[in-house]
Design a protein around this motif. Structure first.
Motif, mmCIF file in Angstrom:
data_model
loop_
_atom_site.group_PDB
_atom_site.id
_atom_site.type_symbol
_atom_site.label_atom_id
_atom_site.label_comp_id
_atom_site.label_asym_id
_atom_site.label_seq_id
_atom_site.Cartn_x
_atom_site.Cartn_y
_atom_site.Cartn_z
ATOM 1 N N ILE A 75 25.490 2.563 -14.303
ATOM 2 C CA ILE A 75 26.354 2.378 -15.479
ATOM 3 C C ILE A 75 27.614 1.647 -15.030
ATOM 4 C CG2 ILE A 75 27.764 3.565 -17.199
ATOM 5 C CD1 ILE A 75 25.590 5.722 -17.271
ATOM 6 N N TRP A 76 27.907 0.552 -15.732
ATOM 7 C CA TRP A 76 29.063 -0.285 -15.410
ATOM 8 C C TRP A 76 30.089 -0.153 -16.528
ATOM 9 C CZ3 TRP A 76 28.757 -5.278 -12.209
ATOM 10 C CH2 TRP A 76 27.815 -5.139 -11.188
ATOM 11 N N GLN A 77 31.306 -0.600 -16.228
ATOM 12 C CA GLN A 77 32.379 -0.550 -17.224
ATOM 13 C C GLN A 77 33.110 -1.874 -17.282
ATOM 14 O OE1 GLN A 77 34.772 3.000 -17.280
ATOM 15 N NE2 GLN A 77 36.573 1.955 -18.115
ATOM 16 N N CYS A 78 33.476 -2.261 -18.500
ATOM 17 C CA CYS A 78 34.291 -3.461 -18.704
ATOM 18 C C CYS A 78 35.752 -3.096 -18.510
ATOM 19 C CB CYS A 78 34.061 -4.013 -20.106
ATOM 20 S SG CYS A 78 35.146 -5.399 -20.524
ATOM 21 N N GLY A 79 36.445 -3.846 -17.666
ATOM 22 C CA GLY A 79 37.856 -3.590 -17.414
ATOM 23 C C GLY A 79 38.762 -4.057 -18.535
ATOM 24 N N TYR A 80 38.214 -4.801 -19.481
ATOM 25 C CA TYR A 80 39.036 -5.313 -20.585
ATOM 26 C C TYR A 80 38.945 -4.411 -21.820
ATOM 27 C CZ TYR A 80 41.029 -8.396 -24.110
ATOM 28 O OH TYR A 80 41.796 -8.905 -25.129
ATOM 29 N N CYS A 81 37.723 -4.162 -22.330
ATOM 30 C CA CYS A 81 37.584 -3.396 -23.578
ATOM 31 C C CYS A 81 37.173 -1.947 -23.351
ATOM 32 C CB CYS A 81 36.594 -4.079 -24.520
ATOM 33 S SG CYS A 81 34.854 -3.883 -24.061
ATOM 34 N N CYS A 82 36.859 -1.579 -22.108
ATOM 35 C CA CYS A 82 36.516 -0.199 -21.715
ATOM 36 C C CYS A 82 35.100 0.221 -22.080
ATOM 37 C CB CYS A 82 37.502 0.813 -22.274
ATOM 38 S SG CYS A 82 39.187 0.567 -21.700
ATOM 39 N N LEU A 83 34.297 -0.667 -22.671
ATOM 40 C CA LEU A 83 32.907 -0.302 -22.919
ATOM 41 C C LEU A 83 32.197 -0.029 -21.597
ATOM 42 C CD1 LEU A 83 30.576 -0.302 -25.197
ATOM 43 C CD2 LEU A 83 29.920 -2.465 -24.115
ATOM 44 N N ARG A 84 31.393 1.008 -21.583
ATOM 45 C CA ARG A 84 30.449 1.203 -20.485
ATOM 46 C C ARG A 84 29.067 0.787 -20.975
ATOM 47 N NH1 ARG A 84 32.180 6.872 -17.305
ATOM 48 N NH2 ARG A 84 34.187 6.033 -16.578
ATOM 49 N N PHE A 85 28.231 0.337 -20.056
ATOM 50 C CA PHE A 85 26.892 -0.092 -20.434
ATOM 51 C C PHE A 85 25.938 0.161 -19.281
ATOM 52 C CE2 PHE A 85 29.317 -3.671 -18.794
ATOM 53 C CZ PHE A 85 28.477 -4.219 -17.830
ATOM 54 N N THR A 86 24.671 0.336 -19.622
ATOM 55 C CA THR A 86 23.630 0.554 -18.620
ATOM 56 C C THR A 86 23.177 -0.799 -18.102
ATOM 57 O OG1 THR A 86 22.943 2.520 -19.848
ATOM 58 C CG2 THR A 86 21.448 1.699 -18.147
ATOM 59 N N LEU B 76 21.951 2.007 -24.277
ATOM 60 C CA LEU B 76 22.333 0.746 -23.638
ATOM 61 C C LEU B 76 23.840 0.672 -23.428
ATOM 62 C CD1 LEU B 76 20.201 -1.611 -25.933
ATOM 63 C CD2 LEU B 76 19.468 -0.413 -23.855
ATOM 64 N N TYR B 77 24.601 1.301 -24.338
ATOM 65 C CA TYR B 77 26.067 1.235 -24.321
ATOM 66 C C TYR B 77 26.615 2.661 -24.387
ATOM 67 C CZ TYR B 77 24.157 -2.920 -26.566
ATOM 68 O OH TYR B 77 23.360 -3.989 -26.892
ATOM 69 N N HIS B 78 27.822 2.821 -23.834
ATOM 70 C CA HIS B 78 28.489 4.111 -23.793
ATOM 71 C C HIS B 78 29.932 3.870 -24.235
ATOM 72 C CE1 HIS B 78 24.902 4.987 -21.489
ATOM 73 N NE2 HIS B 78 25.218 3.949 -20.728
ATOM 74 N N PHE B 79 30.287 4.473 -25.373
ATOM 75 C CA PHE B 79 31.536 4.131 -26.037
ATOM 76 C C PHE B 79 32.652 5.126 -25.758
ATOM 77 C CE2 PHE B 79 28.240 2.119 -28.610
ATOM 78 C CZ PHE B 79 28.761 0.850 -28.817
ATOM 79 N N SER B 80 33.861 4.607 -25.702
ATOM 80 C CA SER B 80 35.090 5.374 -25.861
ATOM 81 C C SER B 80 35.657 4.994 -27.225
ATOM 82 C CB SER B 80 36.091 5.019 -24.761
ATOM 83 O OG SER B 80 36.516 3.667 -24.909
ATOM 84 N N PRO B 81 36.616 5.764 -27.757
ATOM 85 C CA PRO B 81 37.229 5.348 -29.032
ATOM 86 C C PRO B 81 37.841 3.951 -28.967
ATOM 87 C CG PRO B 81 37.713 7.647 -28.611
ATOM 88 C CD PRO B 81 37.043 7.124 -27.369
ATOM 89 N N ASP B 82 38.481 3.603 -27.855
ATOM 90 C CA ASP B 82 39.074 2.265 -27.732
ATOM 91 C C ASP B 82 38.002 1.181 -27.735
ATOM 92 O OD1 ASP B 82 41.634 3.256 -27.680
ATOM 93 O OD2 ASP B 82 41.836 3.183 -25.499
ATOM 94 N N ALA B 83 36.892 1.439 -27.028
ATOM 95 C CA ALA B 83 35.814 0.450 -26.967
ATOM 96 C C ALA B 83 35.205 0.233 -28.354
ATOM 97 C CB ALA B 83 34.749 0.890 -25.977
ATOM 98 N N MET B 84 35.029 1.319 -29.106
ATOM 99 C CA MET B 84 34.461 1.191 -30.448
ATOM 100 C C MET B 84 35.393 0.406 -31.368
ATOM 101 S SD MET B 84 32.095 1.668 -32.680
ATOM 102 C CE MET B 84 30.958 2.879 -31.976
ATOM 103 N N GLU B 85 36.669 0.738 -31.347
ATOM 104 C CA GLU B 85 37.607 0.047 -32.228
ATOM 105 C C GLU B 85 37.683 -1.436 -31.880
ATOM 106 O OE1 GLU B 85 41.927 0.703 -34.361
ATOM 107 O OE2 GLU B 85 41.439 1.878 -32.576
#
Length: 297
Positions: free
Chosen positions: A35-46, A221-230
Motif C-alpha cells: 500500500i502506497w500513499q500520495c504525498g500531495y492528496c494523502c490518498l493511499r492505494f494498493t 484499490l484505494y484507501h481514503f482519509s477525509p482529506d483525500a476524499m474531499e
C-alpha cells in the motif's frame, strides 16, 4: 493480464508517492500487496493490483459477505444482526439529506440487495446495480429484488435520481474518475450522493496496521482519509456537505482484524479497540473507522 503499477497518484496524478505498509489478502489468495500513499492528496492505494479483467477471482469466496450473504461464523452472524439496524439508519440519513420521504434511488454495488430491497419496501423507486452475477442471483433468491449489471451505469438517463448510494463501493472501482463524473451526471439538482468508505486515519486502522481488515487488498484499490476524499470530490466539482460516522464498523472491522493479526478471534480485544476508536471519533468524527460522505453538485 499485467497488474496495475501506479507511477502517479490515481486521484490527483502527483508523482510524490511512497510505500507505507504491506497487507495480506486474508479472504481469498493470501498474497501480499504493498500500500502506497500520495504525498500531495494523502490518498493511499494498493500497488500492483489486478486490472478490472483479472480481479474477479479475488471476489470468489463464501467469506466475502457482501456477495455471498453468508451467516457462517460469529462475526458474520453479528454483521447480519447489525445490518437490520443500519438499514433504517441509512434510510433516515437519506430522507434528511434529500428532504424527501420517498423518491428515486440508485444503489450502486448493491451486493445481495438487502438495502435496495429495504428501500423499495419503504416506497422508494429503486434501481440497483451489481457487477457480480452470483450476487445478483442471490439478491433475487434472498431479497426478491432484480438487480441490473453494473455496466448499465453508463446507459442510465441523466439527472434521474434524488439519491445515489455507494456503500463501501468506491474503493473497488478501477475507473475512478469516469465513475465520479457519471454520478455527477445522474444526480438531480438538489439530490445527494452518499459514499461510504473506510478511513485509514481511524484509531483501529492505526492499531492494526497492515492487519486492518478494511485494507481488504486487492479488492480495495484505494484507501481514503477525509482529506483525500474531499480533494477527489473537488477535482470533479462535487461539494462535500458533511460526513456521518458509521459507528458499528469499528467493531466489525476490529473483530476481523484480530482474526487476521492473531490467527484466531479475540472478541474482548476487538470490542475494546472498537470502543476506543468510537470514543476518539466521538471527539473528532473525522477519525471514525468508516464515514459516509454526503455530497451534492
Amino acid at each position: 493480464m499485467s497488474p496495475i503499477h501506479y507511477t502517479v497518484c490515481p486521484a490527483c496524478s502527483s508523482d510524490n508517492l511512497k510505500p507505507v505498509l504491506d497487507a495480506i489478502d486474508n479472504t481469498v489468495s493470501h498474497e501480499t500487496f504493498a500500500i502506497w500513499q500520495c504525498g500531495y492528496c494523502c490518498l493511499r492505494f494498493t500497488q500492483d493490483v489486478p486490472d478490472a479483467a483479472a480481479i474477479g477471482p479475488y471476489y470468489r469466496s463464501e467469506e466475502y459477505i457482501s456477495h455471498s450473504n453468508t451467516s457462517r461464523g460469529l462475526v458474520n452472524n453479528l454483521y447480519h444482526m447489525v445490518r437490520r439496524w443500519t438499514l433504517s439508519d441509512k434510510r433516515r440519513l437519506i430522507q434528511s439529506a434529500t428532504r424527501s420521504k420517498q423518491g428515486r434511488l440508485l444503489d450502486i454495488g448493491a451486493g445481495t440487495g438487502a438495502f435496495a430491497a429495504y428501500m423499495q419496501e419503504q416506497g422508494w423507486e429503486v434501481t440497483g446495480l451489481e457487477p457480480e452475477e452470483v450476487a445478483r442471483e442471490r439478491a433475487f433468491t434472498d431479497n426478491k429484488i432484480r438487480l441490473q449489471d453494473g455496466a448499465e451505469l453508463f446507459s442510465l438517463p441523466a439527472e434521474s435520481y434524488d439519491a445515489i448510494t455507494l456503500w463501501h463501493v468506491l474503493e473497488h472501482v478501477h475507473d475512478l474518475h469516469p465513475y465520479l463524473e457519471r454520478l455527477k451526471t445522474l444526480i438531480k439538482k438538489g439530490g445527494r450522493i452518499f459514499i461510504a468508505v473506510p478511513n485509514y486515519t481511524s484509531y483501529d486502522a492505526t492499531v492494526y496496521g497492515g492487519a486492518w481488515a478494511a485494507y481488504d487488498v486487492p479488492r480495495h484499490l484505494y484507501h481514503f482519509s477525509p482529506d483525500a476524499m474531499e480533494g477527489l470530490l473537488n477535482l470533479h466539482g462535487l461539494q462535500l456537505h458533511y460526513s456521518q460516522p458509521m459507528w458499528y464498523d469499528s467493531f466489525y472491522i476490529s473483530m476481523l482484524s484480530e482474526k487476521y493479526r492473531n490467527g484466531k478471534g479475540n472478541m474482548p480485544g476487538a470490542v475494546y479497540r472498537g470502543l476506543v476508536s468510537n470514543i476518539k471519533a466521538f471527539v473528532d468524527k473525522s477519525k471514525c473507522s468508516s464515514l459516509i460522505y454526503v455530497i451534492g453538485k
